[in-house]
Write a protein that holds these residues in place. Structure first.
Motif, mmCIF file in Angstrom:
data_model
loop_
_atom_site.group_PDB
_atom_site.id
_atom_site.type_symbol
_atom_site.label_atom_id
_atom_site.label_comp_id
_atom_site.label_asym_id
_atom_site.label_seq_id
_atom_site.Cartn_x
_atom_site.Cartn_y
_atom_site.Cartn_z
ATOM 1 N N PRO A 23 0.820 -1.200 0.000
ATOM 2 C CA PRO A 23 0.000 0.000 0.000
ATOM 3 C C PRO A 23 0.859 1.257 0.000
ATOM 4 N N ARG A 24 0.457 2.231 -0.798
ATOM 5 C CA ARG A 24 1.198 3.472 -0.869
ATOM 6 C C ARG A 24 0.961 4.320 0.380
ATOM 7 N N ARG A 25 2.045 4.740 0.997
ATOM 8 C CA ARG A 25 1.958 5.636 2.145
ATOM 9 C C ARG A 25 2.658 6.932 1.786
ATOM 10 N N THR A 26 2.061 8.019 2.117
ATOM 11 C CA THR A 26 2.638 9.307 1.790
ATOM 12 C C THR A 26 2.899 10.087 3.064
ATOM 13 N N LEU A 70 8.399 -8.266 -8.549
ATOM 14 C CA LEU A 70 9.634 -7.549 -8.276
ATOM 15 C C LEU A 70 9.373 -6.385 -7.329
ATOM 16 N N PRO A 71 10.339 -6.056 -6.478
ATOM 17 C CA PRO A 71 10.138 -4.984 -5.500
ATOM 18 C C PRO A 71 10.310 -3.596 -6.099
ATOM 19 N N ALA A 72 9.335 -2.736 -5.859
ATOM 20 C CA ALA A 72 9.402 -1.336 -6.288
ATOM 21 C C ALA A 72 9.656 -0.477 -5.057
ATOM 22 N N THR A 73 10.905 -0.409 -4.638
ATOM 23 C CA THR A 73 11.234 0.312 -3.412
ATOM 24 C C THR A 73 11.112 1.816 -3.614
ATOM 25 N N ASN A 74 10.685 2.484 -2.569
ATOM 26 C CA ASN A 74 10.493 3.941 -2.609
ATOM 27 C C ASN A 74 10.701 4.478 -1.198
ATOM 28 N N SER A 75 11.951 4.482 -0.750
ATOM 29 C CA SER A 75 12.257 4.815 0.637
ATOM 30 C C SER A 75 11.889 6.245 1.002
ATOM 31 N N LEU A 102 15.087 6.318 -7.549
ATOM 32 C CA LEU A 102 14.095 5.241 -7.609
ATOM 33 C C LEU A 102 14.596 4.064 -8.444
ATOM 34 N N THR A 103 15.184 4.350 -9.603
ATOM 35 C CA THR A 103 15.685 3.253 -10.425
ATOM 36 C C THR A 103 16.858 2.560 -9.740
ATOM 37 N N GLY A 104 17.693 3.329 -9.037
ATOM 38 C CA GLY A 104 18.815 2.721 -8.317
ATOM 39 C C GLY A 104 18.352 1.808 -7.199
ATOM 40 N N ALA A 125 17.316 -3.769 -5.182
ATOM 41 C CA ALA A 125 16.363 -4.675 -4.555
ATOM 42 C C ALA A 125 16.051 -5.864 -5.458
ATOM 43 N N CYS A 126 15.931 -5.617 -6.770
ATOM 44 C CA CYS A 126 15.606 -6.702 -7.698
ATOM 45 C C CYS A 126 16.792 -7.643 -7.879
#
Length: 256
Positions: free
Chosen positions: A173-176, A215-220, A234-236, A241-242
């Motif tokens: 879930p997206r958290r902002t 695949l993981p879409a990380t967004n720290s 984001l791509t890094g 992670a992938c």
């Protein structure tokens, strides 16, 4: 994500996309599935600015708010972006079979587009409702397929896929960090709420039918979808992670 897959020698027999995923799939569909292609796609996203996709004008905003228009942003910038990097005019000319998902407002159903004019179909699949205008194709009035199916696992299964690599725009879930900052952000935020529920349901539904590799879409940093300043980060993060996920998996034999 694509780069991590290509590093492992994993390529697609067919591509299915919707919303932003359609833009990526359309780019890959006519190019070699190599690390160089993935790096080129990353460079394009890195160089994009918000106005390259969302060129907000006062005329469009006022028209939308006064009910004179059904959108806030004209789609000429989106179409120009699609046309600039598309190497085919018809789906039939794509090297890797491409299928994109849109939603028909007249028929009230999601549709899979697999042939015909590519620019119109790709633009339709990425036309966020209320932000971009719907795209007319024949007797259909089409908008972003993410309204109903932002990660179209169901279509890949229907097309005969036995192993599906899922490249989501988010993991979980997206958290902002706060409420949406403007009208465009609010529209996209509302769309993601619908996306989360459908994605979770499809993962549960198809887990026993096909092999799903998500695949993981990380967004720290919790970057918003309309923020184009963090593509490199984001791509890094996704690449690292992938790589970790794929290296931990056993070697996969080709799907039958």
């Amino acid at each position: 994500m694509l780069r991590a897959l290509y590093e492992q020698g994993i390529t697609a027999d067919l591509l299915v996309g919707t919303s932003a995923g359609t833009l990526n799939a359309a780019f890959v569909a006519s190019r070699p599935q190599t690390e160089a292609t993935a790096r080129e796609l990353a460079r394009i996203w890195h160089d994009l600015q918000r106005d390259d996709v969302f060129p907000v004008t006062m005329r469009a905003l006022v028209g939308g708010l006064c009910r004179k228009r059904d959108h806030l942003v004209p789609d000429h910038a989106l179409r120009r972006l699609v046309s600039r990097y598309l190497e085919y005019e018809d789906f039939a000319d794509a090297t890797t079979p491409l299928h994109v998902v849109a939603y028909d407002m007249i028929g009230g159903r999601e549709v899979r587009l697999s042939d015909g004019p590519a620019v119109d179909a790709i633009t339709a699949s990425a036309s966020i409702p209320g932000v971009f205008p719907p795209v007319v194709m024949g007797d259909q009035l089409l908008i972003d397929g993410g309204v109903v199916n932002n990660t179209p696992i169901s279509h890949a299964v229907a097309l005969g896929a036995e192993r599906v690599y899922v490249l989501p725009t988010q993991t979980g879930p997206r958290r902002t960090g706060g409420p949406p900052a403007g009208a465009i952000d609010a529209a996209i935020h509302a769309l993601t709420l619908l996306v989360d529920a459908r994605f979770a349901a499809d993962l549960a539904r198809y887990a026993d039918e096909v092999e799903l590799v998500v695949l993981p879409a990380t967004n720290s940093r919790r970057v918003q979808p309309t923020d184009f300043e963090h593509a490199g980060r984001l791509t890094g993060e996704a690449l690292a992670a992938c790589r970790k996920l794929l290296s931990a998996r056993p070697v996969l034999a080709p799907a039958a």
